[in-house]
Design a protein around this motif. Sequence first.
Motif, PDB file in Angstrom:
ATOM      1  N   GLU A  85       0.835  -1.203   0.000  1.00  0.00           N
ATOM      2  CA  GLU A  85       0.000   0.000   0.000  1.00  0.00           C
ATOM      3  C   GLU A  85       0.869   1.251   0.000  1.00  0.00           C
ATOM      4  N   ARG A  86       1.956   1.204   0.778  1.00  0.00           N
ATOM      5  CA  ARG A  86       2.883   2.347   0.762  1.00  0.00           C
ATOM      6  C   ARG A  86       3.430   2.540  -0.653  1.00  0.00           C
ATOM      7  N   GLY A  87       3.720   1.422  -1.294  1.00  0.00           N
ATOM      8  CA  GLY A  87       4.234   1.470  -2.664  1.00  0.00           C
ATOM      9  C   GLY A  87       3.204   2.089  -3.603  1.00  0.00           C
ATOM     10  N   LEU A  88       1.965   1.657  -3.471  1.00  0.00           N
ATOM     11  CA  LEU A  88       0.911   2.204  -4.337  1.00  0.00           C
ATOM     12  C   LEU A  88       0.811   3.716  -4.168  1.00  0.00           C
ATOM     13  N   LYS A  89       0.781   4.164  -2.903  1.00  0.00           N
ATOM     14  CA  LYS A  89       0.654   5.610  -2.648  1.00  0.00           C
ATOM     15  C   LYS A  89       1.797   6.366  -3.310  1.00  0.00           C
ATOM     16  N   ARG A 247       8.017  10.284   4.909  1.00  0.00           N
ATOM     17  CA  ARG A 247       8.530   8.954   4.647  1.00  0.00           C
ATOM     18  C   ARG A 247       7.673   8.366   3.532  1.00  0.00           C
ATOM     19  N   PRO A 248       8.309   7.876   2.461  1.00  0.00           N
ATOM     20  CA  PRO A 248       7.513   7.431   1.315  1.00  0.00           C
ATOM     21  C   PRO A 248       6.422   6.424   1.691  1.00  0.00           C
ATOM     22  N   GLY A 249       5.190   6.774   1.318  1.00  0.00           N
ATOM     23  CA  GLY A 249       4.091   5.830   1.500  1.00  0.00           C
ATOM     24  C   GLY A 249       3.304   5.990   2.776  1.00  0.00           C
ATOM     25  N   TYR A 250       3.804   6.821   3.703  1.00  0.00           N
ATOM     26  CA  TYR A 250       3.091   6.946   4.974  1.00  0.00           C
ATOM     27  C   TYR A 250       2.175   8.167   5.004  1.00  0.00           C
ATOM     28  N   GLY A 251       2.467   9.174   4.179  1.00  0.00           N
ATOM     29  CA  GLY A 251       1.634  10.375   4.206  1.00  0.00           C
ATOM     30  C   GLY A 251       0.543  10.292   3.156  1.00  0.00           C
ATOM     31  N   SER A 252       0.106  11.454   2.685  1.00  0.00           N
ATOM     32  CA  SER A 252      -0.888  11.433   1.619  1.00  0.00           C
ATOM     33  C   SER A 252      -0.152  11.219   0.302  1.00  0.00           C
ATOM     34  N   PRO A 253      -0.800  10.580  -0.653  1.00  0.00           N
ATOM     35  CA  PRO A 253      -0.109  10.268  -1.904  1.00  0.00           C
ATOM     36  C   PRO A 253       0.192  11.481  -2.766  1.00  0.00           C
ATOM     37  N   GLU A 254      -0.413  12.634  -2.438  1.00  0.00           N
ATOM     38  CA  GLU A 254      -0.265  13.793  -3.331  1.00  0.00           C
ATOM     39  C   GLU A 254       1.101  14.459  -3.248  1.00  0.00           C
TER      40      GLU A 254
END
Lengths: 268, 110
Positions: A85-89, A247-254
């Motif tokens: 999921e982090r990767g997707l974001k 941190r990549p993937g933990y915040g909002s995807p924008e």
Amino acid sequence: MDDKIKMKVQELLQSGKIKGFLGLRERHGQVGPYLFTDGDDLEGLVVGDRFKPGDSRYPLNKQLMKITRGDPSGCYGVLVRGCDERGLKTLFGSGQIKSEQVVPVGIACPQDLADACECLKPYPDERVAGEAAEPRSFATVAKVEAMELDERFRLWLAEFSKCIKCYGCRNICPMCYCSECTLENKDFGDIGSLPAENPVFHLTRAIHMAGRCIDCGLCNEVCPADIPLRTLYKKIADIVEEEFHCRPGYGSPETPPGLNIRGEELKH
Amino acid sequence: MQYPPNLRVVRVMCSGMVSPDLILRVLSKGADGVLVVGCHLGECHYLEGNLMAAKRVAMLKKLLAFSGIDPGRLRVDWLSSAEAPTFVRVATEFIEEIRALGPSPLRVKA
Ligand code: SF4
Ligand code: SF4
């Protein structure tokens, strides 16, 4: 776990919401990626827990990138753990996959897997199966940090010197999507010769994972030389957090990291 | 006015062009240290080149430290083209710092 996922996938496929579900299938004792397109044919669908939890994972997002590019109007389901999921974001944020083309089907990882991964978030935001396990901190990183500089250097050089430059770490990485790779650019290193230019071969890959690595650990699992690559990339994610406050993937995807540098107080 | 002879100057259009890959490559090829010099912060002709350089160097220093290479082997400074004496001072200072650290472990590893 498998049954809950199967029901969810069946529902998604039959409602026509998704054209296919990218997951894992066990066949002849092997687990591999598979695109399920028929709700009645979910026989063999597994989540990648063969002998123990998460022992047969796969960089599904890497395939999803190809599938959604090949069919830019299609919507697909995909099996996601916390790391996926982090990767997707991160892939949404960097424009590699469009969020409207994806329906994630989440599973939470059990505690023993979260422990082994030292995972900061062993579950996706939305999950269909599994209970959220306790997060773990990066003990392997702390262990290196407790060493003196020369001890660290010897440790990493001993590890890196086992590298056979198979590029497996890069090939499996769901966040490695560049069409041209620096590790194969002759201006930056010697191509096709062994040993790898150590430690720089690995430090180059590490710095390139800044803002990308979502700590799935697949590189570490695939490495035939058993180099603790994940520890190195965990550190890079720590560094990104210190420098860019995310941190990549933990915040909002924008907001992918690395873009908000103007007007910031700089220390060096 | 002269800068130390053991400094090899590589001219680039902007400090924002100095990728961490290049710095690593230079270290791998045997340099004992790398000094990245850019224009003063806020005065970048390309607006944010030196800001990028600052972030990159900061990140790379931390990665070097984690892998056992003294982060002092990498330094960033901001100077304008009108500040030759300052450049000479910074360069001389840097050479002294590197001398104190001794040869790079990347060079003596074998
Ligand atoms: S997977 Fe391991 S052996 Fe292969 S290139 Fe990466 S670090 Fe080297
Ligand atoms: S843990 Fe390894 S494979 Fe996973 S995203 Fe990070 S670098 Fe890529």
